[in-house]
Scaffold this motif. Structure first.
Motif, PDB file in Angstrom:
ATOM      1  N   GLU A 120       5.149   2.683  -2.563  1.00 47.54           N
ATOM      2  CA  GLU A 120       5.234   4.117  -2.238  1.00 47.54           C
ATOM      3  C   GLU A 120       4.614   4.381  -0.872  1.00 47.54           C
ATOM      4  OE1 GLU A 120       1.595   3.522  -4.806  1.00 47.54           O
ATOM      5  OE2 GLU A 120       3.651   3.433  -5.445  1.00 47.54           O
ATOM      6  N   ILE A 121       4.919   5.561  -0.358  1.00 45.04           N
ATOM      7  CA  ILE A 121       4.382   6.011   0.918  1.00 45.04           C
ATOM      8  C   ILE A 121       3.791   7.401   0.730  1.00 45.04           C
ATOM      9  CG2 ILE A 121       6.585   6.984   1.713  1.00 45.04           C
ATOM     10  CD1 ILE A 121       5.750   5.954   4.558  1.00 45.04           C
ATOM     11  N   SER A 122       2.703   7.673   1.442  1.00 49.26           N
ATOM     12  CA  SER A 122       2.107   9.011   1.433  1.00 49.26           C
ATOM     13  C   SER A 122       1.648   9.331   2.850  1.00 49.26           C
ATOM     14  CB  SER A 122       0.932   9.090   0.446  1.00 49.26           C
ATOM     15  OG  SER A 122      -0.067   8.157   0.797  1.00 49.26           O
ATOM     16  N   ILE A 123       1.360  10.612   3.097  1.00 52.58           N
ATOM     17  CA  ILE A 123       0.975  11.052   4.434  1.00 52.58           C
ATOM     18  C   ILE A 123      -0.285  11.913   4.345  1.00 52.58           C
ATOM     19  CG2 ILE A 123       2.526  13.045   4.318  1.00 52.58           C
ATOM     20  CD1 ILE A 123       2.990  12.596   7.386  1.00 52.58           C
ATOM     21  N   ASP A 124      -1.153  11.759   5.355  1.00 55.46           N
ATOM     22  CA  ASP A 124      -2.380  12.547   5.417  1.00 55.46           C
ATOM     23  C   ASP A 124      -2.618  12.965   6.870  1.00 55.46           C
ATOM     24  OD1 ASP A 124      -4.868  13.640   4.426  1.00 55.46           O
ATOM     25  OD2 ASP A 124      -5.849  11.977   5.469  1.00 55.46           O
ATOM     26  N   PRO A 125      -2.785  14.249   7.151  1.00 55.82           N
ATOM     27  CA  PRO A 125      -2.689  15.370   6.218  1.00 55.82           C
ATOM     28  C   PRO A 125      -1.228  15.621   5.846  1.00 55.82           C
ATOM     29  CG  PRO A 125      -2.968  16.212   8.438  1.00 55.82           C
ATOM     30  CD  PRO A 125      -3.073  14.714   8.531  1.00 55.82           C
ATOM     31  N   LEU A 135       0.097   7.374   7.759  1.00 56.51           N
ATOM     32  CA  LEU A 135       1.029   7.015   6.702  1.00 56.51           C
ATOM     33  C   LEU A 135       0.399   5.874   5.917  1.00 56.51           C
ATOM     34  CD1 LEU A 135       4.368   6.945   8.717  1.00 56.51           C
ATOM     35  CD2 LEU A 135       3.269   8.871   7.601  1.00 56.51           C
ATOM     36  N   ARG A 136       0.263   6.064   4.626  1.00 54.84           N
ATOM     37  CA  ARG A 136      -0.307   5.022   3.760  1.00 54.84           C
ATOM     38  C   ARG A 136       0.829   4.382   2.982  1.00 54.84           C
ATOM     39  NH1 ARG A 136      -2.281   5.327  -1.638  1.00 54.84           N
ATOM     40  NH2 ARG A 136      -3.618   3.542  -2.092  1.00 54.84           N
ATOM     41  N   LEU A 137       1.037   3.114   3.251  1.00 54.55           N
ATOM     42  CA  LEU A 137       2.111   2.365   2.607  1.00 54.55           C
ATOM     43  C   LEU A 137       1.498   1.375   1.625  1.00 54.55           C
ATOM     44  CD1 LEU A 137       5.120   1.577   2.456  1.00 54.55           C
ATOM     45  CD2 LEU A 137       4.656  -0.058   4.307  1.00 54.55           C
ATOM     46  N   VAL A 138       1.942   1.446   0.382  1.00 52.92           N
ATOM     47  CA  VAL A 138       1.499   0.510  -0.651  1.00 52.92           C
ATOM     48  C   VAL A 138       2.739  -0.234  -1.134  1.00 52.92           C
ATOM     49  CG1 VAL A 138       0.408   0.259  -2.914  1.00 52.92           C
ATOM     50  CG2 VAL A 138      -0.357   2.073  -1.356  1.00 52.92           C
ATOM     51  N   GLN A 141      10.975   8.483  14.421  1.00 51.41           N
ATOM     52  CA  GLN A 141      10.202   7.426  15.058  1.00 51.41           C
ATOM     53  C   GLN A 141       9.882   6.389  13.992  1.00 51.41           C
ATOM     54  OE1 GLN A 141       6.371   8.604  16.568  1.00 51.41           O
ATOM     55  NE2 GLN A 141       6.141   6.743  17.772  1.00 51.41           N
ATOM     56  N   TRP A 142      10.139   5.120  14.303  1.00 50.75           N
ATOM     57  CA  TRP A 142       9.956   4.033  13.354  1.00 50.75           C
ATOM     58  C   TRP A 142       9.027   2.967  13.911  1.00 50.75           C
ATOM     59  CZ3 TRP A 142      11.841   4.647   8.586  1.00 50.75           C
ATOM     60  CH2 TRP A 142      12.865   5.595   8.407  1.00 50.75           C
ATOM     61  N   ILE A 143       8.271   2.324  13.029  1.00 55.62           N
ATOM     62  CA  ILE A 143       7.397   1.211  13.386  1.00 55.62           C
ATOM     63  C   ILE A 143       7.624   0.097  12.369  1.00 55.62           C
ATOM     64  CG2 ILE A 143       4.992   0.439  13.555  1.00 55.62           C
ATOM     65  CD1 ILE A 143       4.252   3.263  14.420  1.00 55.62           C
ATOM     66  N   SER A 144       7.795  -1.128  12.858  1.00 53.05           N
ATOM     67  CA  SER A 144       7.932  -2.285  11.968  1.00 53.05           C
ATOM     68  C   SER A 144       6.582  -2.620  11.358  1.00 53.05           C
ATOM     69  CB  SER A 144       8.447  -3.496  12.740  1.00 53.05           C
ATOM     70  OG  SER A 144       9.765  -3.265  13.184  1.00 53.05           O
ATOM     71  N   VAL A 145       6.601  -2.979  10.073  1.00 51.42           N
ATOM     72  CA  VAL A 145       5.363  -3.324   9.358  1.00 51.42           C
ATOM     73  C   VAL A 145       5.581  -4.628   8.592  1.00 51.42           C
ATOM     74  CG1 VAL A 145       4.530  -0.946   9.148  1.00 51.42           C
ATOM     75  CG2 VAL A 145       6.001  -1.896   7.380  1.00 51.42           C
ATOM     76  N   ALA A 146       4.482  -5.184   8.106  1.00 54.28           N
ATOM     77  CA  ALA A 146       4.531  -6.423   7.331  1.00 54.28           C
ATOM     78  C   ALA A 146       5.326  -6.218   6.045  1.00 54.28           C
ATOM     79  CB  ALA A 146       3.113  -6.891   7.008  1.00 54.28           C
ATOM     80  N   THR A 147       5.867  -7.302   5.530  1.00 53.17           N
ATOM     81  CA  THR A 147       6.660  -7.216   4.299  1.00 53.17           C
ATOM     82  C   THR A 147       5.916  -7.780   3.099  1.00 53.17           C
ATOM     83  OG1 THR A 147       7.698  -9.333   4.818  1.00 53.17           O
ATOM     84  CG2 THR A 147       8.866  -7.340   5.529  1.00 53.17           C
ATOM     85  N   THR A 148       4.616  -8.048   3.238  1.00 49.35           N
ATOM     86  CA  THR A 148       3.839  -8.647   2.160  1.00 49.35           C
ATOM     87  C   THR A 148       3.295  -7.580   1.207  1.00 49.35           C
ATOM     88  OG1 THR A 148       1.901  -8.592   3.584  1.00 49.35           O
ATOM     89  CG2 THR A 148       3.152 -10.642   3.532  1.00 49.35           C
ATOM     90  N   THR A 156      -2.178   1.202   6.525  1.00 47.02           N
ATOM     91  CA  THR A 156      -2.207   2.561   7.063  1.00 47.02           C
ATOM     92  C   THR A 156      -1.715   2.512   8.497  1.00 47.02           C
ATOM     93  OG1 THR A 156      -4.056   3.178   5.637  1.00 47.02           O
ATOM     94  CG2 THR A 156      -3.652   4.563   7.566  1.00 47.02           C
ATOM     95  N   ILE A 157      -0.750   3.362   8.805  1.00 45.75           N
ATOM     96  CA  ILE A 157      -0.137   3.423  10.125  1.00 45.75           C
ATOM     97  C   ILE A 157      -0.356   4.817  10.681  1.00 45.75           C
ATOM     98  CG2 ILE A 157       2.028   3.244  11.421  1.00 45.75           C
ATOM     99  CD1 ILE A 157       1.899   1.752   7.997  1.00 45.75           C
ATOM    100  N   GLU A 158      -0.831   4.922  11.917  1.00 41.76           N
ATOM    101  CA  GLU A 158      -1.039   6.231  12.538  1.00 41.76           C
ATOM    102  C   GLU A 158       0.156   6.562  13.427  1.00 41.76           C
ATOM    103  OE1 GLU A 158      -4.183   7.567  15.662  1.00 41.76           O
ATOM    104  OE2 GLU A 158      -5.098   7.731  13.674  1.00 41.76           O
TER     105      GLU A 158
END
Length: 126
Positions: free
Chosen positions: A5-10, A21-24, A68-75, A80-82
Motif C-alpha cells: 500500500e501507499i500513503s501520503i503525509d500530510p 509518500l510511504r510505500l509498504v 511526477q514519478w520516481i523509480s523505487v526498489a522492488t524488494t 519513504t519518498i519525499e
C-alpha cells in the motif's frame, strides 16, 4: 493488485508543500518488473457531443495535468519518498462540469499485462 500500500503525509498539503509518500511492499515483484511511485493531478471535465441526428449527449473526459514519478526498489519492505506538490499546479476542486483530483500512486510495470497499482487520493489546498 499491488502487493502492498501507499500513503501520503500530510494528506491535505498546499501547493508548493513537500509530501512524504510511504510505500509498504508485502510481496516481491517478478524478475524484469519495475516499481515507481508518483503524484498525479487529474482534470475531469464534461463535454457535450452532437450526434448525426442533431441530438447531443454529455460525457466526462480525463487528462493528467501533472504527474511526477520516481523509480523505487522492488524488494519487500518499507520506503519513504519525499516529493513536492508544484506551486503552479492545480489545487483540488470538485465542480459540476470540471474537477481536479490528486492521488499518490505506486505501480509495478508488467510486460504484456496491466500494471499493478496502489492508490491514495489526497486533497491539495491553494
Amino acid at each position: 493488485a499491488f502487493p502492498g500500500e501507499i500513503s501520503i503525509d500530510p494528506d491535505e498539503p498546499r501547493r508548493g508543500d513537500k509530501v512524504r509518500l510511504r510505500l509498504v511492499r508485502h510481496g516481491q515483484t517478478h524478475q524484469g518488473e519495475e516499481c515507481e511511485v508518483g503524484v498525479i493531478a487529474v482534470e475531469r471535465y464534461d463535454v457535450t457531443e452532437s450526434d448525426s441526428d442533431g441530438g447531443s449527449s454529455r460525457s466526462t473526459r480525463e487528462s493528467n495535468e501533472f504527474e511526477q514519478w520516481i523509480s523505487v526498489a522492488t524488494t519487500i519492505g518499507e520506503e519513504t519518498i519525499e516529493m513536492q506538490i508544484p506551486v503552479e499546479g492545480p489545487f483540488s476542486y470538485e465542480g459540476d462540469a470540471m474537477s481536479f483530483r490528486w492521488r499518490a500512486e505506486a505501480k509495478i510495470h508488467r510486460k504484456m499485462r496491466a500494471d499493478r497499482r496502489a492508490v491514495a487520493p489526497f486533497w491539495v489546498h491553494p
